[in-house]
Design a protein around this motif. Structure first.
Motif, PDB file in Angstrom:
ATOM      1  N   ASP A 101      70.305  93.851  54.218  1.00  0.00           N
ATOM      2  CA  ASP A 101      69.012  94.473  54.502  1.00  0.00           C
ATOM      3  C   ASP A 101      67.957  93.373  54.581  1.00  0.00           C
ATOM      4  N   VAL A 102      67.697  92.921  55.801  1.00  0.00           N
ATOM      5  CA  VAL A 102      66.716  91.857  56.018  1.00  0.00           C
ATOM      6  C   VAL A 102      65.399  92.504  56.430  1.00  0.00           C
ATOM      7  N   PRO A 103      64.297  92.219  55.731  1.00  0.00           N
ATOM      8  CA  PRO A 103      62.997  92.803  56.113  1.00  0.00           C
ATOM      9  C   PRO A 103      62.675  92.520  57.578  1.00  0.00           C
TER      10      PRO A 103
ATOM     11  N   GLY B 107      55.574  92.908  72.708  1.00  0.00           N
ATOM     12  CA  GLY B 107      55.453  94.212  72.067  1.00  0.00           C
ATOM     13  C   GLY B 107      55.135  94.126  70.586  1.00  0.00           C
ATOM     14  N   GLY B 108      54.994  95.294  69.972  1.00  0.00           N
ATOM     15  CA  GLY B 108      54.771  95.358  68.536  1.00  0.00           C
ATOM     16  C   GLY B 108      55.977  94.835  67.778  1.00  0.00           C
ATOM     17  N   PRO B 109      55.806  94.481  66.505  1.00  0.00           N
ATOM     18  CA  PRO B 109      56.886  93.833  65.748  1.00  0.00           C
ATOM     19  C   PRO B 109      58.193  94.613  65.729  1.00  0.00           C
ATOM     20  N   SER B 110      58.158  95.903  65.392  1.00  0.00           N
ATOM     21  CA  SER B 110      59.408  96.654  65.270  1.00  0.00           C
ATOM     22  C   SER B 110      60.066  96.862  66.625  1.00  0.00           C
ATOM     23  N   GLU B 111      59.251  97.190  67.656  1.00  0.00           N
ATOM     24  CA  GLU B 111      59.815  97.402  68.989  1.00  0.00           C
ATOM     25  C   GLU B 111      60.365  96.098  69.559  1.00  0.00           C
ATOM     26  N   ARG B 112      59.651  95.009  69.322  1.00  0.00           N
ATOM     27  CA  ARG B 112      60.114  93.711  69.824  1.00  0.00           C
ATOM     28  C   ARG B 112      61.414  93.291  69.146  1.00  0.00           C
ATOM     29  N   LEU B 113      61.511  93.530  67.857  1.00  0.00           N
ATOM     30  CA  LEU B 113      62.744  93.213  67.134  1.00  0.00           C
ATOM     31  C   LEU B 113      63.913  94.010  67.690  1.00  0.00           C
ATOM     32  N   GLU B 114      63.700  95.300  67.942  1.00  0.00           N
ATOM     33  CA  GLU B 114      64.774  96.134  68.486  1.00  0.00           C
ATOM     34  C   GLU B 114      65.259  95.600  69.822  1.00  0.00           C
ATOM     35  N   GLU B 115      64.326  95.195  70.697  1.00  0.00           N
ATOM     36  CA  GLU B 115      64.710  94.651  71.997  1.00  0.00           C
ATOM     37  C   GLU B 115      65.510  93.361  71.837  1.00  0.00           C
ATOM     38  N   MET B 116      65.100  92.514  70.901  1.00  0.00           N
ATOM     39  CA  MET B 116      65.794  91.238  70.710  1.00  0.00           C
ATOM     40  C   MET B 116      67.196  91.453  70.155  1.00  0.00           C
ATOM     41  N   VAL B 117      67.337  92.376  69.222  1.00  0.00           N
ATOM     42  CA  VAL B 117      68.657  92.671  68.665  1.00  0.00           C
ATOM     43  C   VAL B 117      69.585  93.171  69.773  1.00  0.00           C
TER      44      VAL B 117
END
Length: 643
Positions: free
Chosen positions: A169-171, A288-298
């Protein structure tokens, strides 16, 4: 809906487990549910095929448990439709269908494409919900949808949907920093920014030669485009001194090709007939916003790993071994006990010299590819192989999967998989033939007394992909298979051909030289008339190559997808059931030459436009669609093949 959630369901939603029969009560609700699903079936199959071309059969099979669950749902809730689902009623319906399927033995564990009966039902229903949402047919509220998805995800995890990697579980803030700092992400970002509002592409979806140099520089590779190839492009060479290699296509720069394909698969760019353009998600990926950008990168890293490791050539068995070793190392590197580099590289103690040499060669290739992944930040290599904590989720998404492991010959139980000192990936027990949910190419089948083989025949290096799916009797001699292939691809048998099993150094089969002296090909070939398809490709997953015209060098990869006890569909054999892409015409110069011809005849500005249109006999207003295929026309041509 998240891309990760959708990808997970699409990977498992249409298992080839035709044994999972409906056991819902035969009531009016069941009948109404069946009718409601039948109305949606054509759209559902089209949606399924967009995700995984050629998967219509898998889509239809997944509808069996879907209809059963919807029948139980309508019975429980007195519902009027199947596009607005209440979580509580769906929970009851899914639970009842799972219990019934397991009780009557219609979905035994291990016989539904690598999934047990529970997982098969849950993922099939999950795929149906994904379809409703993606196509705008969901008529319930957002709260209903969120609750339904949460129920399906939880049920899949509780009943065997999780793998054996413990994803930390990585923040999100820490994870975003880790992903944004990856050399892979930085290079993908540079490539996206270079694409801007769009870049022209050829008819095959590749960048034009004049743009390859700039695109390669974005991913850290120094090359120039030209008609004559020289040198070898190396990652990380952009801006360095020394000779710059010349390439004839973007596909001669592997990292650029992998990134390009991953951008398309991650839905960051769209490849149109003449132009590659960014999609809306590209903006999210970049700013994008942090959470949306993270999802795209993953999701992008998932797609890149899939193509970099699992994109092996089925006609080259050694590549499957290398991919298996890479996957084993990555899986082990994502655990709390990562593998030692020295142990992976160690030669087998008691193996014969030839086996030691082969193990060393394959391990060396795998290590080189792992080092390339390390340069992109996807793992670290020192005394051990380690995957950074933030990236473990991507390794789990791509490799911690029963049908991926089985397809690589690694088994489906983590206890069966180890990285041996030989550098080989080892399965303690031979896996059953896999049948992944959305890819019929991995569907399981067992040999039967009088089998019929379902083959997928793919033209190597073709883009857009050119392939045909065909049913043939296992006893068909190779000369008749040769005739069938000629008919499928519209060729005229003007040139020499050969079949080959076991890769480049494997056994070759060709027509017997009538003079009985040196063969046509300059090397020893066996008489193809003495061999049958079933003898050379006896089981699901068996492969063989077919080469036609040693000048143009059309190389086709043949793979057994299913072994059928009988021909349920009836009709002629051999019979084509599906396909994609216009086959190249005779003497068109190989895949590169054909791609140039397609571009020329469709582009009035091309210098060879008039010449090639005349050569192909095209009339004014005619266009050449490289994706076109007519299965009825293919079967008309196959009708002349006598078996």
């Amino acid at each position: 809906m998240s891309k990760n959630s959708r990808n997970r369901h699409q990977g498992a939603g249409g298992a080839g487990g035709s044994g999972a029969r409906s056991s819902a009560p035969q009531s009016l609700s069941t009948f109404r549910a069946g009718r409601a699903v039948d109305v949606l079936t054509p759209a559902f199959v089209r949606w399924f095929e967009e995700v995984s071309p050629g998967s219509a059969a898998a889509a239809l099979e997944s509808l069996v448990p879907i209809k059963a669950v919807m029948g139980r749902y309508m019975e429980c809730m007195a519902a009027a439709d199947v596009t607005s689902l209440e979580p509580a009623g769906l929970s009851v319906a899914v639970s009842e269908e799972i219990e019934a399927a397991l009780d009557d033995g219609s979905a035994p564990a291990g016989e539904t494409g690598g999934f047990d009966g529970t997982t098969y039902v849950v993922h099939s229903v999950g795929a149906f919900v994904e379809f409703l949402v993606d196509t705008g047919r969901w008529s319930g509220s957002e709260d209903q949808l969120a609750a339904v998805l949460a129920f399906l995800d939880t049920t899949a995890e509780d009943e065997g949907g999780q793998g054996f990697i413990d994803v930390p579980d990585v923040p999100d803030r820490e994870a975003l920093a880790a992903f944004a700092g990856l050399p892979l992400i930085r290079r993908a970002t540079a490539l996206l920014q270079w694409i801007g509002e769009g870049k022209p592409v050829t008819a095959t979806g590749a960048l034009r030669l004049r743009d390859v140099e700039a695109a390669a520089a974005c991913v850290g590779v120094a090359v120039r485009g030209g008609r004559q190839r020289s040198g070898f492009p190396l990652p990380g060479t952009a801006g360095t001194d020394g000779p710059v290699p010349t390439v004839r296509s973007m596909y001669e720069v592997p990292l650029l090709a992998q990134l390009w394909n991953a951008l398309e698969a991650a839905e960051l760019i769209e490849i149109k007939p003449t132009k590659a353009t960014p999609l809306a998600d590209a903006g999210v990926f970049l700013t994008g916003g942090p959470s949306e950008r993270l999802e795209e990168m993953v999701f992008f890293v998932d797609q890149f790993l899939d193509r970099a490791v699992l994109g092996w050539d089925p006609a080259q068995p050694w590549e499957r071994m290398v991919a298996g070793l890479q996957a084993s190392i990555l899986l082990a590197a994502a655990t709390a006990d990562p593998p030692e580099k020295a142990r992976v590289l160690a030669a087998p103690d008691h193996a014969p010299p030839a086996e030691r040499a082969m193990a060393g060669l394959l391990t060396g290739v795998a290590l080189t590819r792992m080092e390339e992944l390390a340069e992109l930040g996807l793992l670290t290599i020192d005394t051990h192989f380690r995957v950074p904590p933030a990236l473990i989720r991507c390794v789990a998404n791509v490799f911690d999967d029963d049908w991926v492991l089985a397809d690589l010959g690694l088994g489906s139980d983590p206890d069966d998989i180890e990285v041996e000192p030989t550098g080989h990936s080892h399965a303690a027990q031979e896996p059953t033939a896999p049948a992944p949910a959305m890819s019929p190419a991995r569907e399981a089948a067992r040999p039967a007394a009088t089998p019929i083989l379902q083959l997928k025949i793919t033209l190597n290096d073709s883009k857009p992909p050119v392939w045909r799916r065909i049913l043939v009797p296992a006893g068909m001699p190779l000369p008749q298979l040769h005739q069938a292939i000629q008919a499928l691809f519209g060729w005229l048998d003007y040139h020499l051909h050969e079949f080959r099993i076991g890769g480049f150094r494997g056994r070759a089969y060709a027509p017997l030289n009538p003079d009985g002296e040196d063969d046509f090909y300059g090397h020893a070939s066996r008489d193809e008339s003495k061999a049958t398809v079933g003898e050379l490709m006896p089981a699901v997953g068996s492969t063989m190559s077919y080469t036609y015209d040693f000048g143009d060098n059309w190389v086709l990869a043949l793979k057994v997808e299913k072994v059928l006890a009988d021909d349920d569909g009836g009709g002629q054999l051999p019979r084509c059931t599906s396909g994609r892409g216009a086959a190249p015409v005779e003497d068109s110069g190989g895949t590169a030459g054909w791609a140039n011809i397609v571009q020329a005849v469709n582009d009035p500005r091309h210098e060879d436009h008039k010449e090639y249109r005349e050569w192909l006999g095209m009339l004014p207003g005619d266009t050449l669609d490289p994706t076109a295929f007519d299965v009825e026309e293919a079967n008309e041509d196959l009708a002349d093949v006598i078996f």
